[in-house]
Design a protein around this motif. Structure first.
Motif, PDB file in Angstrom:
ATOM      1  N   ALA A 108     -71.929   8.418  10.626  1.00 17.18           N
ATOM      2  CA  ALA A 108     -70.579   7.862  10.477  1.00 17.18           C
ATOM      3  C   ALA A 108     -69.597   8.917   9.968  1.00 17.18           C
ATOM      4  CB  ALA A 108     -70.600   6.663   9.529  1.00 17.18           C
ATOM      5  N   ARG A 109     -70.054   9.810   9.091  1.00 15.42           N
ATOM      6  CA  ARG A 109     -69.157  10.856   8.594  1.00 15.42           C
ATOM      7  C   ARG A 109     -68.785  11.811   9.720  1.00 15.42           C
ATOM      8  NH1 ARG A 109     -68.658  15.816   7.431  1.00 15.42           N
ATOM      9  NH2 ARG A 109     -70.786  16.325   7.973  1.00 15.42           N
ATOM     10  N   ILE A 110     -69.729  12.098  10.586  1.00 20.65           N
ATOM     11  CA  ILE A 110     -69.485  13.033  11.679  1.00 20.65           C
ATOM     12  C   ILE A 110     -68.662  12.359  12.778  1.00 20.65           C
ATOM     13  CG2 ILE A 110     -70.603  14.392  13.496  1.00 20.65           C
ATOM     14  CD1 ILE A 110     -73.014  14.578  11.512  1.00 20.65           C
ATOM     15  N   CYS A 111     -69.065  11.193  13.159  1.00 20.70           N
ATOM     16  CA  CYS A 111     -68.492  10.506  14.318  1.00 20.70           C
ATOM     17  C   CYS A 111     -67.196   9.780  13.981  1.00 20.70           C
ATOM     18  CB  CYS A 111     -69.546   9.557  14.861  1.00 20.70           C
ATOM     19  SG  CYS A 111     -68.967   8.283  15.943  1.00 20.70           S
ATOM     20  N   HIS A 112     -67.163   9.104  12.848  1.00 21.44           N
ATOM     21  CA  HIS A 112     -66.047   8.209  12.569  1.00 21.44           C
ATOM     22  C   HIS A 112     -64.964   8.806  11.681  1.00 21.44           C
ATOM     23  CE1 HIS A 112     -67.992   4.997  14.671  1.00 21.44           C
ATOM     24  NE2 HIS A 112     -69.071   5.120  13.919  1.00 21.44           N
ATOM     25  N   SER A 113     -65.215   9.973  11.084  1.00 25.27           N
ATOM     26  CA  SER A 113     -64.208  10.520  10.173  1.00 25.27           C
ATOM     27  C   SER A 113     -62.893  10.808  10.891  1.00 25.27           C
ATOM     28  CB  SER A 113     -64.736  11.777   9.476  1.00 25.27           C
ATOM     29  OG  SER A 113     -65.069  12.766  10.420  1.00 25.27           O
ATOM     30  N   THR A 114     -62.974  11.303  12.117  1.00 23.38           N
ATOM     31  CA  THR A 114     -61.740  11.556  12.872  1.00 23.38           C
ATOM     32  C   THR A 114     -61.061  10.241  13.256  1.00 23.38           C
ATOM     33  OG1 THR A 114     -63.052  11.702  14.894  1.00 23.38           O
ATOM     34  CG2 THR A 114     -62.524  13.761  13.787  1.00 23.38           C
ATOM     35  N   THR A 115     -61.859   9.243  13.582  1.00 22.30           N
ATOM     36  CA  THR A 115     -61.301   7.928  13.919  1.00 22.30           C
ATOM     37  C   THR A 115     -60.572   7.340  12.722  1.00 22.30           C
ATOM     38  OG1 THR A 115     -63.133   7.563  15.427  1.00 22.30           O
ATOM     39  CG2 THR A 115     -61.879   5.634  14.785  1.00 22.30           C
TER      40      THR A 115
ATOM     41  N   ALA B 223     -59.239   8.886  10.211  1.00 21.72           N
ATOM     42  CA  ALA B 223     -57.988   9.621   9.964  1.00 21.72           C
ATOM     43  C   ALA B 223     -56.904   9.178  10.942  1.00 21.72           C
ATOM     44  CB  ALA B 223     -58.235  11.120  10.083  1.00 21.72           C
ATOM     45  N   GLY B 224     -57.243   9.043  12.206  1.00 12.87           N
ATOM     46  CA  GLY B 224     -56.267   8.629  13.216  1.00 12.87           C
ATOM     47  C   GLY B 224     -55.768   7.213  12.993  1.00 12.87           C
ATOM     48  N   VAL B 225     -56.690   6.299  12.698  1.00  6.44           N
ATOM     49  CA  VAL B 225     -56.313   4.903  12.474  1.00  6.44           C
ATOM     50  C   VAL B 225     -55.483   4.788  11.195  1.00  6.44           C
ATOM     51  CG1 VAL B 225     -57.240   2.595  11.977  1.00  6.44           C
ATOM     52  CG2 VAL B 225     -58.225   3.954  13.801  1.00  6.44           C
ATOM     53  N   ALA B 226     -55.869   5.519  10.156  1.00  9.28           N
ATOM     54  CA  ALA B 226     -55.114   5.455   8.899  1.00  9.28           C
ATOM     55  C   ALA B 226     -53.688   5.959   9.089  1.00  9.28           C
ATOM     56  CB  ALA B 226     -55.828   6.267   7.817  1.00  9.28           C
ATOM     57  N   ASN B 227     -53.527   7.036   9.850  1.00  8.64           N
ATOM     58  CA  ASN B 227     -52.175   7.563  10.083  1.00  8.64           C
ATOM     59  C   ASN B 227     -51.350   6.633  10.960  1.00  8.64           C
ATOM     60  OD1 ASN B 227     -52.426   9.885   8.556  1.00  8.64           O
ATOM     61  ND2 ASN B 227     -53.294  11.064  10.230  1.00  8.64           N
ATOM     62  N   THR B 228     -52.014   5.923  11.863  1.00 11.72           N
ATOM     63  CA  THR B 228     -51.300   5.031  12.778  1.00 11.72           C
ATOM     64  C   THR B 228     -50.973   3.685  12.143  1.00 11.72           C
ATOM     65  OG1 THR B 228     -52.440   6.079  14.630  1.00 11.72           O
ATOM     66  CG2 THR B 228     -51.376   3.960  15.062  1.00 11.72           C
ATOM     67  N   TRP B 229     -51.983   3.072  11.498  1.00 20.70           N
ATOM     68  CA  TRP B 229     -51.828   1.709  10.999  1.00 20.70           C
ATOM     69  C   TRP B 229     -51.768   1.611   9.475  1.00 20.70           C
ATOM     70  CZ3 TRP B 229     -50.407  -1.152  14.831  1.00 20.70           C
ATOM     71  CH2 TRP B 229     -50.901  -0.915  16.111  1.00 20.70           C
ATOM     72  N   GLY B 230     -51.995   2.739   8.778  1.00 15.19           N
ATOM     73  CA  GLY B 230     -51.961   2.710   7.317  1.00 15.19           C
ATOM     74  C   GLY B 230     -53.247   2.215   6.691  1.00 15.19           C
ATOM     75  N   TYR B 231     -54.280   2.032   7.508  1.00 15.32           N
ATOM     76  CA  TYR B 231     -55.555   1.518   7.012  1.00 15.32           C
ATOM     77  C   TYR B 231     -56.650   2.155   7.852  1.00 15.32           C
ATOM     78  CZ  TYR B 231     -59.157  -1.899   5.762  1.00 15.32           C
ATOM     79  OH  TYR B 231     -60.301  -2.501   5.327  1.00 15.32           O
ATOM     80  N   GLY B 232     -57.630   2.787   7.208  1.00 10.92           N
ATOM     81  CA  GLY B 232     -58.626   3.563   7.936  1.00 10.92           C
ATOM     82  C   GLY B 232     -59.828   2.792   8.417  1.00 10.92           C
ATOM     83  N   ALA B 233     -59.651   1.566   8.838  1.00 11.91           N
ATOM     84  CA  ALA B 233     -60.765   0.777   9.364  1.00 11.91           C
ATOM     85  C   ALA B 233     -60.254  -0.074  10.506  1.00 11.91           C
ATOM     86  CB  ALA B 233     -61.365  -0.098   8.269  1.00 11.91           C
ATOM     87  N   MET B 234     -61.159  -0.762  11.142  1.00 12.92           N
ATOM     88  CA  MET B 234     -60.802  -1.598  12.282  1.00 12.92           C
ATOM     89  C   MET B 234     -59.701  -2.585  11.895  1.00 12.92           C
ATOM     90  SD  MET B 234     -63.477  -3.585  14.617  1.00 12.92           S
ATOM     91  CE  MET B 234     -63.007  -4.443  16.081  1.00 12.92           C
ATOM     92  N   THR B 235     -58.718  -2.692  12.736  1.00 11.65           N
ATOM     93  CA  THR B 235     -57.561  -3.522  12.403  1.00 11.65           C
ATOM     94  C   THR B 235     -57.665  -4.952  12.934  1.00 11.65           C
ATOM     95  OG1 THR B 235     -56.456  -2.680  14.370  1.00 11.65           O
ATOM     96  CG2 THR B 235     -55.994  -1.563  12.299  1.00 11.65           C
ATOM     97  N   ASN B 236     -58.576  -5.197  13.859  1.00  3.61           N
ATOM     98  CA  ASN B 236     -58.723  -6.528  14.430  1.00  3.61           C
ATOM     99  C   ASN B 236     -60.201  -6.879  14.534  1.00  3.61           C
ATOM    100  OD1 ASN B 236     -56.196  -5.217  15.896  1.00  3.61           O
ATOM    101  ND2 ASN B 236     -55.865  -7.409  15.691  1.00  3.61           N
TER     102      ASN B 236
END
Length: 153
Positions: free
Chosen positions: A68-75, A77-90
């Motif tokens: 998860a650190r390798i695969c999801h860390s970039t996700t 970061a991207g989600v947090a910058n886009t939606w303000g929350y670094g996890a699944m939004t729906n």
């Protein structure tokens, strides 16, 4: 199964475990305990993750990581910058109500098969349009209404 002289041969579980164990021990003897890298999985529950880490310590290394650190860390970061929350939004159930889904460089048919099932429910029950923009014609692209084959420079 074991490849011998270009042909696959059956072998017992006991023989396979013995052979693999001996080869791994040879690697540790020749190159030291830090020559092995332990990569954990999101499928591990807390107890399994604890035992996995203990096994690495018993082996003599601190080379332990988690996918998860390798695969999801970039996700994250991207989600947090886009939606303000670094996890699944729906939730997955929210996908059922989607009218369109855009995938850019993503292949949930391979990477997230459970999510893909919910996406296909949206396509079937809600006539959701799926667009895949990717240089590869993936399994997800095969289910898409529109495939946009990006050309990398």
């Amino acid at each position: 199964m074991k490849l011998v002289d270009g042909k696959w041969q059956k072998m017992s579980w006991d023989d396979a475990i013995e052979e693999i164990g001996n080869k791994v021990l040879d690697i540790r003897k020749e190159s030291g305990p830090d020559s092995i890298y332990f990569l954990g999985s999101a499928k591990h529950n807390n107890e399994q993750a604890y035992l996995f880490r203990k096994m690495a310590s018993l082996w003599g290394t601190n080379n332990v990581d988690h996918q998860a650190r390798i695969c999801h860390s970039t996700t994250v970061a991207g989600v947090a910058n886009t939606w303000g929350y670094g996890a699944m939004t729906n939730s997955f159930n929210d996908m059922h109500n989607s009218k369109s889904i855009l995938f850019i460089g993503s292949n949930p048919a391979e990477a997230h098969p459970v999510a893909m099932q919910h996406i296909l429910i949206a396509k079937e029950k809600n006539n959701c349009k799926i667009v895949v923009a990717d240089p590869r014609r993936s399994r997800t692209a095969a289910k898409a209404d529109h495939f946009v084959p990006l050309r990398p420079y």
